[in-house]
Design an enzyme around this catalytic site. Structure first.
Site, mmCIF file in Angstrom:
data_model
loop_
_atom_site.group_PDB
_atom_site.id
_atom_site.type_symbol
_atom_site.label_atom_id
_atom_site.label_comp_id
_atom_site.label_asym_id
_atom_site.label_seq_id
_atom_site.Cartn_x
_atom_site.Cartn_y
_atom_site.Cartn_z
ATOM 1 C CE LYS A 70 -3.011 2.635 3.456
ATOM 2 N NZ LYS A 70 -3.427 2.684 4.570
ATOM 3 C CG ASP A 124 -5.231 8.345 4.649
ATOM 4 O OD1 ASP A 124 -6.277 8.884 4.032
ATOM 5 O OD2 ASP A 124 -5.332 7.587 5.433
ATOM 6 C CE LYS A 128 -6.319 9.756 7.583
ATOM 7 N NZ LYS A 128 -6.655 8.661 8.493
ATOM 8 C CG ASP A 167 -1.662 5.596 4.864
ATOM 9 O OD1 ASP A 167 -1.354 4.521 5.669
ATOM 10 O OD2 ASP A 167 -3.015 5.756 4.308
ATOM 11 C CD GLU A 196 -6.841 5.351 2.434
ATOM 12 O OE1 GLU A 196 -5.615 4.968 2.850
ATOM 13 O OE2 GLU A 196 -7.431 5.638 3.078
ATOM 14 N NE ARG A 237 -9.918 -1.376 4.745
ATOM 15 C CZ ARG A 237 -10.375 -1.243 5.820
ATOM 16 N NH1 ARG A 237 -11.631 -1.873 6.036
ATOM 17 N NH2 ARG A 237 -9.578 -0.711 6.753
#
Length: 514
Positions: free
Chosen positions: A260, A265, A272, A283, A345, A347
């Site tokens: 990933k 993010d 967020k 991330d 996001e 996954r």
């Protein structure tokens, strides 16, 4: 400069004048030392009780450069002591050496317990000091490597080290730190891909970058949805970075890995808030660990091993074209995914990559599949600084998970087991006839029961791996690694040094020359 030059000598008496300018001794009690070093330490302890309790610099005519650094591990015989005691002591010792002006210290690891869990104490000490010496890519590019990474050479008093292995794995860890820790403009998706291209120039690793929008929307629809609002900004366009290595000889193991790489993010439409965006440029730690492992593979060139990795790189930007909760998107495997929360996001970015690799794994020799991600706050909350390993039944029955767990302990990159359960699959089942699977609930993972386990169930279903369980004709071993708690030092995602986990564990299991 890059990783310090590493050399070893068989005995402390072999250390020649000019070979080193400091001596770092790492151990528990230092009882094995002979005069005059033992006398120097004893004399210092008579005046300073910190000596032997914490890392200290002593001035001694019996040490190169008159710098004698005592870096104690503390006790090593308790139930909870492990090889990381040496890793931590090495970090403290090398920092003192650097601050004292040394550029070529010698390192002597003593008092190593004669038990299997400490077999790699010297090697782990090397990895510890390299972790401490690492400086961020942005800083190196600004000041110059040599200005801030001042340790040129490290000489181990050992004779037992596999120098080639250690340097190869550390090169992988160094790359992983760069990829994870670098700020989101310098390491936007396309620049992440450029770093990988440059890293593997002249190696046996083939690098392919897929960044065409039509191709991504057709072959990686979930990833394309995450990056939908970023396509209009060239430097933020999503991409898939594919790394392929095939060793010489008959292949006996085939590893298929997904990383990933959310380069920033924002949370997307589920934005967020409350300051929680700080550190979200990290991330991409899962992809960094995967790329770092492949770098170690490229350096070591193992025979009989095939490694294929796909890295999903994207930024879940906020805009009029951003994907939103409630959308239903059909994955590469033909599974209808209902979006539960756009901040889940990672996954999605991995699912289509995993589906592609699933198809390849069906034709491969002894395949196993892995997803690696800084995925959930729940993993950090429940496992602390340890990687959470979430395997399927096949990975548990064929020994992959036990081997990986053992390697993680022996190489100072520890992980903990979190088996996948029926509740995880129930949790993500589609709620209507319009969808097959739900990507997530709409609450924080840290507040959700089994918050780091159920994403593995989602990945299994959305990538079509549920058709390859133990009741199928072609069962495939699969392990999900959540590194949200282990990906950076001290859990400080904005400022902590990336750890490049799980490079040490993966290399220890698949690459170490036992």
């Amino acid at each position: 400069m890059a990783t310090p030059l590493l050399q070893q000598i068989s005995d402390i008496t072999s250390l020649q004048e000019g070979d080193a300018d400091a001596l770092i001794i790492i151990g528990s009690t230092f009882s094995s030392l002979s005069a005059p070093l033992a006398e120097a330490i004893a004399a210092a302890q008579a005046h300073d009780k910190r000596v032997g309790q914490s890392a200290q610099l002593l001035i001694s005519d019996h040490a190169p450069g008159q710098r004698l650094i005592v870096a104690p591990t503390g006790p090593l015989d308790r139930d909870y002591d492990d090889v990381r005691r040496f890793y931590d002591a090495a970090r403290k010792g090398i920092r003192i050496a650097q601050q004292a002006g040394a550029t070529k210290p010698a390192v002597w690891v003593v008092d190593v317990p004669a038990t299997s869990e400490f077999n790699n104490a010297e090697a782990v000490s090397f990895f510890g000091l390299c972790q401490e010496l690492y400086e961020p890519l942005e800083a190196r590019e600004h000041f110059g490597d040599e200005a801030i990474e001042t340790i040129e050479k490290v000489t181990f008093v050992s004779g037992q080290l596999d120098v080639g292995y250690l340097l190869a794995v550390e090169e992988g860890r160094r790359a992983g730190r760069d990829l994870c820790g670098t700020e989101p403009e310098r390491m936007a998706p396309i620049r992440f891909a450029e770093y990988c291209k440059n890293m593997f120039l002249g190696t046996d690793v083939k690098v392919t970058v897929i960044d065409d929008r039509m191709q991504l929307e057709h072959e990686y629809p979930l990833l394309a949805a995450v990056g939908r609002a970023s396509f209009s900004t060239p430097r933020q366009r999503p991409c898939v970075i594919r790394l392929e290595y095939t060793g010489s000889g008959e292949i006996t193991d085939s590893l298929f890995m997904v990383g990933k790489a959310i380069t920033y993010d924002t949370g997307g439409a589920d934005l967020k808030t409350g300051g929680h965006m700080a550190g979200m440029s990290r991330d991409k730690g899962g992809a960094a660990g995967v790329a770092g492992f492949v770098k170690a593979v490229a350096e070591l060139k193992p025979n009989n091993l095939k490694v294929v990795a796909e890295i999903g790189a994207a930024r879940n930007s906020i805009g009029s074209d951003a994907f939103v909760s409630d959308e239903i998107i059909t994955s590469h495997a033909g599974v209808r995914v209902r979006i539960g929360n756009t901040d889940a996001e990672g996954r999605l970015v991995m699912a289509d990559c995993l589906s592609h690799l699933r198809e390849e794994a069906l034709q491969a020799v002894n395949p196993s599949l892995y997803t690696v991600a800084t995925l959930t706050g729940h993993a950090a909350l429940s496992k602390g600084p340890y990687t959470a390993l979430v395997p399927n039944t096949q990975a548990q029955s064929n020994g992959v998970i036990s081997g990986l767990l053992q390697a993680s302990e022996l190489w100072g990159d520890p992980a903990e087991l979190s088996p996948s359960r029926r509740e995880d699959f129930d949790f993500v089942q589609g709620r209507t006839k319009a969808d097959d699977v739900l990507s997530s609930n709409n609450g924080p993972s840290a507040m959700t029961k089994r918050g780091h386990q159920f994403p593995m169930a989602f990945l299994t279903i959305s990538a079509g791996l549920d058709k390859h369980g133990k009741n199928s004709q072609q069962p495939l071993p699969y392990i999900h690694l959540d590194i949200a708690g282990s990906g950076v030092d001290t859990g400080d995602w904005q400022h902590g040094k990336p750890t490049s986990t799980p490079v040490l564990a993966l290399a220890g299991h698949f690459l170490a020359r036992h």
